[in-house]
Design a protein around this motif. Sequence first.
Motif, PDB file in Angstrom:
ATOM      1  N   ARG A 145       0.837  -1.162   0.002  1.00  7.51           N
ATOM      2  CA  ARG A 145      -0.125  -0.170   0.187  1.00  7.51           C
ATOM      3  C   ARG A 145       0.786   1.410  -0.041  1.00  7.51           C
ATOM      4  NH1 ARG A 145      -4.062  -1.358  -2.455  1.00  7.51           N
ATOM      5  NH2 ARG A 145      -5.016  -3.287  -1.771  1.00  7.51           N
ATOM      6  N   TYR A 146       2.128   1.022   0.415  1.00 10.87           N
ATOM      7  CA  TYR A 146       3.075   2.371   0.548  1.00 10.87           C
ATOM      8  C   TYR A 146       4.588   1.980   0.558  1.00 10.87           C
ATOM      9  CZ  TYR A 146       5.649   6.240   2.012  1.00 10.87           C
ATOM     10  OH  TYR A 146       6.599   7.250   2.377  1.00 10.87           O
ATOM     11  N   VAL A 147       5.317   2.532  -0.164  1.00 11.65           N
ATOM     12  CA  VAL A 147       6.598   2.225   0.047  1.00 11.65           C
ATOM     13  C   VAL A 147       7.406   3.610   0.112  1.00 11.65           C
ATOM     14  CG1 VAL A 147       8.712   1.153  -1.053  1.00 11.65           C
ATOM     15  CG2 VAL A 147       6.727   0.321  -1.382  1.00 11.65           C
ATOM     16  N   SER A 148       8.342   3.923   1.028  1.00  9.77           N
ATOM     17  CA  SER A 148       9.038   5.010   1.090  1.00  9.77           C
ATOM     18  C   SER A 148       9.763   5.379   0.009  1.00  9.77           C
ATOM     19  CB  SER A 148       9.734   5.043   2.541  1.00  9.77           C
ATOM     20  OG  SER A 148      10.797   4.008   2.251  1.00  9.77           O
ATOM     21  N   PRO A 149      10.211   6.713  -0.119  1.00 10.01           N
ATOM     22  CA  PRO A 149      10.922   7.038  -1.234  1.00 10.01           C
ATOM     23  C   PRO A 149      12.427   6.455  -1.196  1.00 10.01           C
ATOM     24  CG  PRO A 149       9.858   8.881  -0.570  1.00 10.01           C
ATOM     25  CD  PRO A 149       9.677   7.925   0.412  1.00 10.01           C
ATOM     26  N   ALA A 150      12.750   5.771  -0.087  1.00  8.58           N
ATOM     27  CA  ALA A 150      14.269   5.394   0.020  1.00  8.58           C
ATOM     28  C   ALA A 150      14.364   4.146  -0.764  1.00  8.58           C
ATOM     29  CB  ALA A 150      14.696   5.011   1.431  1.00  8.58           C
ATOM     30  N   VAL A 151      13.179   3.559  -1.259  1.00  9.33           N
ATOM     31  CA  VAL A 151      13.274   2.239  -2.090  1.00  9.33           C
ATOM     32  C   VAL A 151      13.939   2.645  -3.452  1.00  9.33           C
ATOM     33  CG1 VAL A 151      11.131   2.503  -3.237  1.00  9.33           C
ATOM     34  CG2 VAL A 151      11.949   0.356  -2.733  1.00  9.33           C
ATOM     35  N   GLU A 152      13.997   3.621  -3.792  1.00  8.31           N
ATOM     36  CA  GLU A 152      14.468   4.026  -4.975  1.00  8.31           C
ATOM     37  C   GLU A 152      16.127   3.999  -4.991  1.00  8.31           C
ATOM     38  OE1 GLU A 152      14.183   7.277  -8.870  1.00  8.31           O
ATOM     39  OE2 GLU A 152      12.834   7.681  -6.888  1.00  8.31           O
ATOM     40  N   ARG A 153      16.582   4.664  -4.043  1.00  9.39           N
ATOM     41  CA  ARG A 153      18.014   4.783  -3.919  1.00  9.39           C
ATOM     42  C   ARG A 153      18.524   3.422  -3.533  1.00  9.39           C
ATOM     43  NH1 ARG A 153      20.383   5.261   0.935  1.00  9.39           N
ATOM     44  NH2 ARG A 153      18.578   5.821   1.824  1.00  9.39           N
ATOM     45  N   LEU A 154      17.819   2.491  -2.723  1.00  9.87           N
ATOM     46  CA  LEU A 154      18.234   1.268  -2.273  1.00  9.87           C
ATOM     47  C   LEU A 154      18.282   0.216  -3.187  1.00  9.87           C
ATOM     48  CD1 LEU A 154      17.642   1.634   1.431  1.00  9.87           C
ATOM     49  CD2 LEU A 154      19.875   1.833   0.573  1.00  9.87           C
ATOM     50  N   MET A 155      17.051   0.162  -3.846  1.00 10.85           N
ATOM     51  CA  MET A 155      16.682  -0.945  -4.687  1.00 10.85           C
ATOM     52  C   MET A 155      16.478  -0.411  -6.129  1.00 10.85           C
ATOM     53  SD  MET A 155      14.035  -2.856  -1.920  1.00 10.85           S
ATOM     54  CE  MET A 155      14.017  -4.370  -2.800  1.00 10.85           C
ATOM     55  N   GLY A 156      16.342   0.515  -6.500  1.00 10.60           N
ATOM     56  CA  GLY A 156      16.123   1.095  -7.787  1.00 10.60           C
ATOM     57  C   GLY A 156      14.619   1.142  -8.336  1.00 10.60           C
ATOM     58  N   TYR A 157      13.589   0.923  -7.672  1.00  6.62           N
ATOM     59  CA  TYR A 157      12.434   0.810  -7.780  1.00  6.62           C
ATOM     60  C   TYR A 157      11.809   2.373  -7.393  1.00  6.62           C
ATOM     61  CZ  TYR A 157      12.181  -4.110  -8.257  1.00  6.62           C
ATOM     62  OH  TYR A 157      12.457  -5.447  -8.379  1.00  6.62           O
ATOM     63  N   HIS A 158      10.999   2.713  -8.265  1.00 14.92           N
ATOM     64  CA  HIS A 158      10.132   4.183  -8.142  1.00 14.92           C
ATOM     65  C   HIS A 158       8.944   3.399  -7.028  1.00 14.92           C
ATOM     66  CE1 HIS A 158      12.075   6.834 -10.711  1.00 14.92           C
ATOM     67  NE2 HIS A 158      11.856   6.003 -11.726  1.00 14.92           N
ATOM     68  N   PRO A 159       8.751   4.243  -6.038  1.00 13.68           N
ATOM     69  CA  PRO A 159       7.590   3.751  -5.081  1.00 13.68           C
ATOM     70  C   PRO A 159       6.388   3.255  -5.855  1.00 13.68           C
ATOM     71  CG  PRO A 159       8.896   5.607  -4.134  1.00 13.68           C
ATOM     72  CD  PRO A 159       9.411   5.257  -5.276  1.00 13.68           C
ATOM     73  N   GLU A 160       5.999   4.189  -6.556  1.00 12.83           N
ATOM     74  CA  GLU A 160       4.674   3.867  -7.538  1.00 12.83           C
ATOM     75  C   GLU A 160       4.582   2.500  -8.401  1.00 12.83           C
ATOM     76  OE1 GLU A 160       6.871   6.942  -9.211  1.00 12.83           O
ATOM     77  OE2 GLU A 160       6.243   7.205  -7.307  1.00 12.83           O
ATOM     78  N   GLU A 161       5.874   2.146  -8.703  1.00 11.27           N
ATOM     79  CA  GLU A 161       6.027   0.873  -9.414  1.00 11.27           C
ATOM     80  C   GLU A 161       5.385  -0.317  -8.599  1.00 11.27           C
ATOM     81  OE1 GLU A 161       9.686   0.202 -11.840  1.00 11.27           O
ATOM     82  OE2 GLU A 161      10.205   1.849 -10.650  1.00 11.27           O
ATOM     83  N   LEU A 162       5.645  -0.086  -7.219  1.00  4.19           N
ATOM     84  CA  LEU A 162       5.460  -1.338  -6.179  1.00  4.19           C
ATOM     85  C   LEU A 162       4.186  -1.273  -5.452  1.00  4.19           C
ATOM     86  CD1 LEU A 162       9.147  -1.402  -4.530  1.00  4.19           C
ATOM     87  CD2 LEU A 162       8.157  -2.728  -6.429  1.00  4.19           C
ATOM     88  N   VAL A 163       3.620   0.076  -5.229  1.00  2.00           N
ATOM     89  CA  VAL A 163       2.098  -0.003  -4.773  1.00  2.00           C
ATOM     90  C   VAL A 163       1.075  -0.841  -5.453  1.00  2.00           C
ATOM     91  CG1 VAL A 163       0.235   1.758  -4.162  1.00  2.00           C
ATOM     92  CG2 VAL A 163       2.636   2.300  -3.808  1.00  2.00           C
ATOM     93  N   GLY A 164       0.449  -1.721  -4.964  1.00  2.00           N
ATOM     94  CA  GLY A 164      -0.537  -2.353  -5.367  1.00  2.00           C
ATOM     95  C   GLY A 164       0.173  -3.959  -5.865  1.00  2.00           C
ATOM     96  N   LYS A 165       0.963  -3.977  -6.030  1.00  2.00           N
ATOM     97  CA  LYS A 165       1.513  -5.419  -6.280  1.00  2.00           C
ATOM     98  C   LYS A 165       2.023  -6.002  -4.901  1.00  2.00           C
ATOM     99  CE  LYS A 165       3.862  -4.303 -10.308  1.00  2.00           C
ATOM    100  NZ  LYS A 165       4.833  -3.658 -11.096  1.00  2.00           N
ATOM    101  N   SER A 166       2.058  -7.351  -4.981  1.00  3.68           N
ATOM    102  CA  SER A 166       2.191  -8.313  -3.889  1.00  3.68           C
ATOM    103  C   SER A 166       3.567  -8.079  -3.439  1.00  3.68           C
ATOM    104  CB  SER A 166       2.205  -9.709  -4.383  1.00  3.68           C
ATOM    105  OG  SER A 166       2.501 -10.545  -3.052  1.00  3.68           O
ATOM    106  N   VAL A 167       3.856  -8.144  -1.891  1.00  6.08           N
ATOM    107  CA  VAL A 167       4.933  -7.976  -1.379  1.00  6.08           C
ATOM    108  C   VAL A 167       6.242  -9.009  -1.853  1.00  6.08           C
ATOM    109  CG1 VAL A 167       4.691  -9.470   0.474  1.00  6.08           C
ATOM    110  CG2 VAL A 167       6.274  -7.420   1.005  1.00  6.08           C
TER     111      VAL A 167
END
Length: 171
Positions: A145-167
């Motif tokens: 439902r939410y991923v902090s912006p740090a995901v981009e720096r640490l994993m290369g994903y934009h937060p909006e790419e992950l919202v709505g997907k399975s963990v």
Amino acid sequence: EGVKDYAIFMLEPGGRVATWNAGARRITGFSEEEIIGEHFSVFYTEEDLKRGHPEEELRVASSEGRYQEEGLRVRKDGTRFWASVLITALRDEEGTLRGFSKVIRDITERKRAEEELRENEQRFRTLLQNSSDVITVIDFDGTIRYVSPAVERLMGYHPEELVGKSVYFYV
């Protein structure tokens, strides 16, 4: 008379106070002797008076049968409080306006709690947005439902790419 948590009183068609209960005294600070015959505009802020607000309430109640709102009101000592207000037009059998009933409930504590909740939510949101750690909020079924912006720096994903997907997408 037994109702203490609500101000319940009657207004004459022109807006003058005709009856008064103990709850009205407790909420507004006016005794029955002080308020009977006074115009109900004494309960309004200067801003509301300049806008013609009290008269507008009676106009709406008269034409639509009732008027309801939440807004600031003024006590006898000049302090302001949040009020839930209901004004109902009272008509006789022929439909002639005889006056209004007015019910006021002091909702200051509720408004204060709502504001405190908003402030806490804003602090939490700021903490999440600025954390150097990846913070993820997941539903009970594993949906992100939410991923902090740090995901981009640490994993290369934009937060909006992950919202709505399975963990499990990125575990």
